[in-house]
Design a protein around this motif. Structure first.
Motif, PDB file in Angstrom:
ATOM      1  N   MET A  18       0.803  -1.475  -0.257  1.00 55.05           N
ATOM      2  CA  MET A  18      -0.734  -0.031   0.022  1.00 55.05           C
ATOM      3  C   MET A  18       0.795   1.430   0.163  1.00 55.05           C
ATOM      4  N   GLN A  19       2.033   1.513  -1.002  1.00 56.69           N
ATOM      5  CA  GLN A  19       2.499   2.392  -0.592  1.00 56.69           C
ATOM      6  C   GLN A  19       2.121   3.501  -2.145  1.00 56.69           C
ATOM      7  N   ASP A  20       1.948   4.960  -1.945  1.00 57.53           N
ATOM      8  CA  ASP A  20       1.684   5.711  -2.930  1.00 57.53           C
ATOM      9  C   ASP A  20       2.349   6.778  -2.890  1.00 57.53           C
ATOM     10  N   ALA A  21       3.222   7.299  -3.468  1.00 53.75           N
ATOM     11  CA  ALA A  21       4.430   8.340  -3.191  1.00 53.75           C
ATOM     12  C   ALA A  21       4.097   9.359  -3.736  1.00 53.75           C
ATOM     13  N   LYS A  22       2.302   9.912  -3.537  1.00 54.02           N
ATOM     14  CA  LYS A  22       1.571  10.715  -4.172  1.00 54.02           C
ATOM     15  C   LYS A  22       1.266  11.373  -3.289  1.00 54.02           C
ATOM     16  N   SER A  23       1.017  12.265  -2.391  1.00 50.75           N
ATOM     17  CA  SER A  23       0.470  13.060  -0.959  1.00 50.75           C
ATOM     18  C   SER A  23      -0.962  13.439  -1.603  1.00 50.75           C
ATOM     19  N   THR A  24      -2.020  13.473  -0.651  1.00 52.25           N
ATOM     20  CA  THR A  24      -3.307  13.802  -1.189  1.00 52.25           C
ATOM     21  C   THR A  24      -3.410  14.027  -0.020  1.00 52.25           C
ATOM     22  N   ARG A  25      -4.063  15.671   0.081  1.00 52.84           N
ATOM     23  CA  ARG A  25      -4.425  16.411   1.399  1.00 52.84           C
ATOM     24  C   ARG A  25      -5.860  16.503   0.711  1.00 52.84           C
ATOM     25  N   ILE A  26      -6.307  15.631   2.730  1.00 54.16           N
ATOM     26  CA  ILE A  26      -7.895  16.548   2.999  1.00 54.16           C
ATOM     27  C   ILE A  26      -7.660  16.926   4.284  1.00 54.16           C
ATOM     28  N   THR A  27      -8.870  17.995   3.720  1.00 55.68           N
ATOM     29  CA  THR A  27      -9.170  18.488   5.227  1.00 55.68           C
ATOM     30  C   THR A  27     -10.220  18.583   5.340  1.00 55.68           C
ATOM     31  N   PHE A  28     -10.852  19.294   6.737  1.00 54.58           N
ATOM     32  CA  PHE A  28     -12.005  18.586   6.869  1.00 54.58           C
ATOM     33  C   PHE A  28     -12.570  20.078   8.062  1.00 54.58           C
ATOM     34  N   LEU A  29     -13.746  20.444   7.499  1.00 55.80           N
ATOM     35  CA  LEU A  29     -13.736  21.903   7.908  1.00 55.80           C
ATOM     36  C   LEU A  29     -14.505  21.209   9.897  1.00 55.80           C
ATOM     37  N   LEU A  30     -14.345  22.142  10.271  1.00 51.41           N
ATOM     38  CA  LEU A  30     -14.651  22.363  11.374  1.00 51.41           C
ATOM     39  C   LEU A  30     -15.337  23.401  11.995  1.00 51.41           C
ATOM     40  N   PHE A  31     -15.787  22.970  13.130  1.00 51.48           N
ATOM     41  CA  PHE A  31     -16.874  24.113  13.758  1.00 51.48           C
ATOM     42  C   PHE A  31     -17.525  23.773  14.857  1.00 51.48           C
TER      43      PHE A  31
ATOM     44  N   VAL B 127     -11.962   5.888  -1.614  1.00 49.19           N
ATOM     45  CA  VAL B 127     -11.092   4.984  -0.800  1.00 49.19           C
ATOM     46  C   VAL B 127     -10.742   4.648  -2.548  1.00 49.19           C
ATOM     47  N   ALA B 128     -11.833   3.739  -2.826  1.00 43.09           N
ATOM     48  CA  ALA B 128     -11.948   2.836  -3.738  1.00 43.09           C
ATOM     49  C   ALA B 128     -11.830   3.412  -5.263  1.00 43.09           C
ATOM     50  N   ARG B 129     -11.981   4.832  -5.269  1.00 46.55           N
ATOM     51  CA  ARG B 129     -12.562   5.659  -6.563  1.00 46.55           C
ATOM     52  C   ARG B 129     -10.826   6.214  -6.475  1.00 46.55           C
ATOM     53  N   LEU B 130      -9.885   6.312  -5.496  1.00 47.30           N
ATOM     54  CA  LEU B 130      -8.605   7.264  -5.871  1.00 47.30           C
ATOM     55  C   LEU B 130      -7.621   5.175  -5.921  1.00 47.30           C
ATOM     56  N   LYS B 131      -8.307   5.150  -5.073  1.00 49.76           N
ATOM     57  CA  LYS B 131      -6.623   3.360  -4.915  1.00 49.76           C
ATOM     58  C   LYS B 131      -7.121   2.564  -5.465  1.00 49.76           C
TER      59      LYS B 131
ATOM     60  N   THR C  81      -9.054  -3.381  -3.898  1.00 53.82           N
ATOM     61  CA  THR C  81      -8.826  -3.519  -2.846  1.00 53.82           C
ATOM     62  C   THR C  81      -7.619  -3.021  -1.632  1.00 53.82           C
ATOM     63  N   VAL C  82      -7.825  -2.047  -1.885  1.00 45.95           N
ATOM     64  CA  VAL C  82      -7.196  -0.367  -0.940  1.00 45.95           C
ATOM     65  C   VAL C  82      -8.051  -0.584   0.375  1.00 45.95           C
ATOM     66  N   ALA C  83      -9.185   0.002  -0.240  1.00 49.33           N
ATOM     67  CA  ALA C  83     -10.467  -0.019   0.318  1.00 49.33           C
ATOM     68  C   ALA C  83     -10.517  -1.137   1.410  1.00 49.33           C
ATOM     69  N   GLN C  84     -10.783  -2.066   0.902  1.00 50.63           N
ATOM     70  CA  GLN C  84     -11.049  -3.881   1.209  1.00 50.63           C
ATOM     71  C   GLN C  84      -9.899  -3.791   2.858  1.00 50.63           C
ATOM     72  N   ALA C  85      -9.049  -3.063   1.827  1.00 46.52           N
ATOM     73  CA  ALA C  85      -8.161  -3.562   3.109  1.00 46.52           C
ATOM     74  C   ALA C  85      -7.844  -3.007   4.286  1.00 46.52           C
ATOM     75  N   ILE C  86      -8.073  -1.594   4.581  1.00 47.11           N
ATOM     76  CA  ILE C  86      -8.596  -0.552   5.082  1.00 47.11           C
ATOM     77  C   ILE C  86      -9.987  -0.852   6.258  1.00 47.11           C
ATOM     78  N   GLN C  87     -10.766  -1.093   5.597  1.00 47.60           N
ATOM     79  CA  GLN C  87     -12.366  -1.222   5.436  1.00 47.60           C
ATOM     80  C   GLN C  87     -11.822  -2.951   7.354  1.00 47.60           C
ATOM     81  N   LEU C  88     -10.902  -4.311   6.749  1.00 44.06           N
ATOM     82  CA  LEU C  88     -10.652  -4.864   7.308  1.00 44.06           C
ATOM     83  C   LEU C  88      -9.626  -4.104   7.980  1.00 44.06           C
ATOM     84  N   ALA C  89      -8.740  -3.542   8.150  1.00 42.05           N
ATOM     85  CA  ALA C  89      -8.149  -2.702   9.507  1.00 42.05           C
ATOM     86  C   ALA C  89      -8.453  -1.486  10.495  1.00 42.05           C
ATOM     87  N   ILE C  90      -9.780  -1.822  10.260  1.00 43.22           N
ATOM     88  CA  ILE C  90     -10.392  -0.332  10.887  1.00 43.22           C
ATOM     89  C   ILE C  90     -11.380  -1.825  11.427  1.00 43.22           C
ATOM     90  N   GLU C  91     -11.603  -2.816  10.982  1.00 39.41           N
ATOM     91  CA  GLU C  91     -12.503  -4.265  11.642  1.00 39.41           C
ATOM     92  C   GLU C  91     -14.820  -3.468  11.581  1.00 39.41           C
TER      93      GLU C  91
END
Length: 227
Positions: free
Chosen positions: A1-14, A167-171, A174-184
């Motif tokens: 699950m290596q990827d050199a390109k970073s993706t900035r994900i910004t959440f609005l907080l209020f 995640v599935a759209r971007l990566k 398989t990556v999305a499924q691995a994350i789903q499994l990791a967080i159970e």
């Protein structure tokens, strides 16, 4: 699950944010290869959530770099945020260059206030879906709704579904499924009452009467006052 390109994900907080609207997708998206998360607010002061604790922003609006993925959580604080020009301006500016513009729960109304849902299919928490036309959106009955680069999802826990979908759209799946499994993330709730379509009618009526009728009326008033 290596990827050199970073993706900035910004959440609005209020103030008044529903913490799970933020923390659920943040937990899943943080595990995406190359993810860099930011939480942006009007200032760096602690943000009071709906759960009795506060969270710390990583950036204020002025210092937040451009987002690749912009996520707008919901919460009862949305009604107040609708009237805050700095918040709406931040959404508008960040959305202009973002690859994906997303919302969880009632965060959809902040996207709408910024003019981003005009003519778009969208969803939100079941207690507020009837208000989506007030921001130009077409209410769509689904847990996650994609329309171009706009992705909206239903209430609170739907944020995990939205995050894994993205995640599935971007990566890839398989990556999305691995994350789903990791967080159970393997939902097996003790009751089938997570949506009015399945909840006992008296439960839905009680919740509407005690919470969501008044909350939706407050949201409608805020939308009327700011459009």
């Amino acid at each position: 699950m290596q990827d050199a390109k970073s993706t900035r994900i910004t959440f609005l907080l209020f103030p008044g944010i529903t913490q799970l609207d933020f923390t659920a997708p943040a937990q899943a998206l943080s595990r995406m290869p190359g993810a860099e998360l930011a939480g942006a607010a009007a200032s760096l002061d602690p943000i009071a959530t709906d759960s009795g604790f506060s969270i710390l922003p990583t950036h204020d609006f002025a210092s937040c770099p451009p987002a690749d993925i912009l996520c707008i959580p919901g919460g009862h604080g949305v009604a107040d945020a609708l009237g805050d020009d700095a918040t709406i301006d931040f959404i508008t500016q960040q959305a202009a260059g973002a690859q994906w513009v997303t919302s969880v729960c009632t965060g959809a109304f902040l996207l709408g206030r910024a003019g981003l849902l005009d003519g778009k299919r969208a969803t939100t928490h079941w207690g507020y879906t009837h208000l989506l036309p007030l921001v130009g959106a077409e209410p769509t009955k689904a847990r996650v709704v994609e329309d171009g680069k706009i992705v909206t999802c239903g209430g609170v826990t739907s944020g995990l579904d939205f995050a894994l979908t993205l995640v599935a759209r971007l990566k890839g799946d398989t990556v999305a499924q691995a994350i789903q499994l990791a967080i159970e993330y393997n939902p097996a709730p003790p009751f089938t009452s997570g949506h009015p379509d399945r909840a006992p009618a008296e439960v839905t009526l009680g919740l509407r009467t005690h919470v969501y009728d008044a909350a939706a009326a407050r949201m409608a008033a805020a939308l009327g006052a700011t459009t």
